[in-house]
Structures are given as structure tokens and as C-alpha cells.
Design a protein around this motif. Structure first.
Motif, PDB file in Angstrom:
ATOM      1  N   ILE A 103       0.853  -1.176   0.076  1.00 19.68           N
ATOM      2  CA  ILE A 103       0.235  -0.167  -0.104  1.00 19.68           C
ATOM      3  C   ILE A 103       0.853   1.310   0.242  1.00 19.68           C
ATOM      4  O   ILE A 103       1.513   1.586   0.918  1.00 19.68           O
ATOM      5  CB  ILE A 103      -0.797  -0.087   1.157  1.00 19.68           C
ATOM      6  CG1 ILE A 103      -1.828  -1.157   1.124  1.00 19.68           C
ATOM      7  CG2 ILE A 103      -1.698   1.349   1.104  1.00 19.68           C
ATOM      8  CD1 ILE A 103      -2.875  -1.305   2.336  1.00 19.68           C
ATOM      9  N   ILE A 110       0.090   7.298   5.662  1.00 20.87           N
ATOM     10  CA  ILE A 110      -0.642   6.006   5.787  1.00 20.87           C
ATOM     11  C   ILE A 110      -1.419   5.768   6.957  1.00 20.87           C
ATOM     12  O   ILE A 110      -1.054   6.190   8.222  1.00 20.87           O
ATOM     13  CB  ILE A 110       0.530   5.007   5.469  1.00 20.87           C
ATOM     14  CG1 ILE A 110      -0.032   3.496   5.403  1.00 20.87           C
ATOM     15  CG2 ILE A 110       1.383   5.008   6.737  1.00 20.87           C
ATOM     16  CD1 ILE A 110       1.036   2.580   4.947  1.00 20.87           C
ATOM     17  N   ASP A 114      -4.049   0.560   7.419  1.00 21.13           N
ATOM     18  CA  ASP A 114      -3.247   0.112   5.866  1.00 21.13           C
ATOM     19  C   ASP A 114      -1.884  -0.434   6.528  1.00 21.13           C
ATOM     20  O   ASP A 114      -1.210  -1.571   5.895  1.00 21.13           O
ATOM     21  CB  ASP A 114      -3.095   1.159   5.155  1.00 21.13           C
ATOM     22  CG  ASP A 114      -4.368   1.513   4.469  1.00 21.13           C
ATOM     23  OD1 ASP A 114      -5.316   0.535   4.408  1.00 21.13           O
ATOM     24  OD2 ASP A 114      -4.441   2.655   3.598  1.00 21.13           O
ATOM     25  N   GLN A 117      -2.176  -3.790   7.986  1.00 20.57           N
ATOM     26  CA  GLN A 117      -2.373  -4.859   6.807  1.00 20.57           C
ATOM     27  C   GLN A 117      -1.248  -5.246   6.156  1.00 20.57           C
ATOM     28  O   GLN A 117      -1.090  -6.521   5.907  1.00 20.57           O
ATOM     29  CB  GLN A 117      -3.541  -4.209   5.762  1.00 20.57           C
ATOM     30  CG  GLN A 117      -3.965  -5.349   5.014  1.00 20.57           C
ATOM     31  CD  GLN A 117      -5.138  -4.809   3.897  1.00 20.57           C
ATOM     32  OE1 GLN A 117      -5.471  -3.746   4.148  1.00 20.57           O
ATOM     33  NE2 GLN A 117      -5.668  -5.463   2.923  1.00 20.57           N
TER      34      GLN A 117
END
Length: 259
Positions: A103, A110, A114, A117
Motif C-alpha cells: 500500500i 498512511i 493500512d 494490513q
């Protein structure tokens, strides 16, 4: 030493090999090469259709494969998957720990979700696969694990991609730590560190001509790597020809890290 014995050092035939993220890109190229060399290949991917496509390619070429739809970020799902593998084709002797995600976002932007993940898939998931594999390999004479790191784990990279870069740096040292811990059990653990590879994983970068030029200008060989070139290195590390190699990070980078 006869030519036959020499060739046997590279033999893969008859082994059970697991490839995570095997539905596309580097994973698919590696699964196809392992299958062509006679391994029974378990193709694990969170996209069942892609895993099935890869296995169909293997069987059409005369190989053997098993498709499993599993997200490596799901620890419970991984445990069940390893039980299925052992029951259907036997414990894996080769594990290509390849599943990953990115990502791309600046460190100041960020989200925590995210960030978590990416860590769940690229680091925790990779560790869980390796640990489950080692638990099966240890009582069965050992085996080989090849992790997919990245040039981003050995450099700062070219673009804001902090979560990916952090996890790949973690893969580098996790590989070394596991190699030391499991050497006495007959398990070799290495990693590859590819440059930018011509797959859908980096389409967002390569579809921009200026970005693509930046990448190729930073690569002394002046081009992207092809997934088959990465697969060649993975299979070498998985073979007996690399029997004295463990704890190593092998760049496949067209000279990128030599700068």
C-alpha cells in the motif's frame, strides 16, 4: 563423479513444493518451473481463480498441483491449509514464501489500518507460513524455505512505500534468524531480493513512462526483471545445488544495489 550424479544436485522431481502467492507474477512463474521439474506443487493464493489457473497450467504441461485459496494474513486459515496439504500430497519439502502486498503511501499519511494490513501479510503471514512448514519439516528430515524479500529491504527505495519497505527489511533479518535457529534441524532458509519485476504488482508504477524511466535509469542493466528470471534463482536455492547456502539474501536486481 558421473554426469548423472552432477545433475542430481539440481533435482526437484518427486518433492512437494508450496508456493504462496502462486496465482500470478513471481509465484506463478515459480510454480510452473517447479512443476516442469517434476515437483508436486501446492499453489496457495487468496484468489482461488488465480490459483486454479496456475494449477491448470501445471496439469496441462503434465505436472501435478493442488490449488488452495488462503490469505496468508489469516493464521487460522493457514493452519487448516497445512493440514490439508499434509493429508492430500504430504508435508512440503520446499516452501516458497512469496505472498505479499503493498500500500504505497507517505509515512505521514498512511493509516494505521493500512500499515497493519501490510505487516499482517508481508511479515506475520510469512513468519506463520515458515513456522508451520518447519514444524512439518523437522520430523521429516528437513527442507528448504525461500522467502521473497526485495531490494526495498536492503535500500530505501525510490518511492514513498514505508510499510512495504519496513516489512521487507524485516523479512531480511527474519530469514537470517530462522536460518540459524533451524540449521540443526536440516532446514535451510534463504531469501531473494528482487528488483522491480515486470508483473501486475507494479503496474501503477510502470504504466507511467516517467516513473518507468526512473526505475530503469537506476538499474545498471537498464530494464525490469522478468518473473521467470526470479523463478530461476528461487529454484536454484531450493535445490541441492545450494546445499551449503543458508541465511543468505540473494539480490536479483540488475545491479541496482551495487550503486
Amino acid at each position: 563423479m558421473t554426469d548423472h550424479v552432477l545433475a542430481d544436485r539440481y533435482a526437484i522431481a518427486g518433492k512437494v513444493a508450496l508456493v504462496t502467492g502462486g496465482g500470478a507474477g513471481i509465484g506463478r512463474a515459480t510454480a510452473r518451473l517447479l512443476g516442469a521439474l517434476g515437483a508436486t506443487v501446492v499453489v496457495m493464493d487468496r484468489d482461488h481463480a488465480l490459483a486454479d489457473e496456475t494449477v491448470a497450467m501445471l496439469t496441462e504441461a503434465g505436472g501435478q498441483g493442488l490449488a488452495l485459496a488462503v490469505d496468508v494474513g489469516d493464521g487460522t486459515g493457514l493452519e487448516a491449509a497445512f493440514e490439508t496439504i499434509a493429508a492430500e500430497v504430504g508435508p512440503p519439502q520446499i516452501v516458497v514464501n512469496n505472498a505479499g502486498m503493498a500500500i504505497r503511501a507517505k509515512a505521514t499519511e498512511i493509516s494505521e489500518a493500512d500499515w497493519n494490513q501490510v505487516l499482517s501479510v508481508n511479515l506475520t503471514g510469512m513468519f506463520t507460513v515458515a513456522r508451520l512448514a518447519a514444524r512439518m519439516m523437522t520430523p521429516n528430515g528437513g527442507g528448504v524455505i525461500v522467502n521473497t524479500a526485495s531490494i526495498m529491504g536492503l535500500s530505501g527505495g525510490l518511492y514513498p512505500n514505508v510499510a512495504y519497505q519496513t516489512t521487507k527489511g524485516g523479512v531480511v533479518n527474519m530469514t537470517r534468524a530462522l536460518a540459524l535457529e533451524w540449521a540443526a534441524d536440516g532446514i535451510r532458509v534463504n531469501a531473494i531480493a528482487p528488483t522491480y519485476v515486470n508483473t501486475g504488482f507494479i503496474t501503477a508504477l510502470t504504466s507511467n513512462p516517467e516513473t518507468l524511466k526512473t526505475i530503469t535509469d537506476a538499474t545498471p542493466l537498464g530494464r525490469l526483471a522478468e518473473p521467470e528470471e526470479i523463478a530461476d534463482a528461487i529454484v536454484f536455492l531450493a535445490s541441492g545445488a545450494a546445499a551449503m547456502i543458508t541465511g543468505t539474501i540473494l539480490p536479483i536486481d540488475g545491479g541496482y544495489l551495487a550503486r
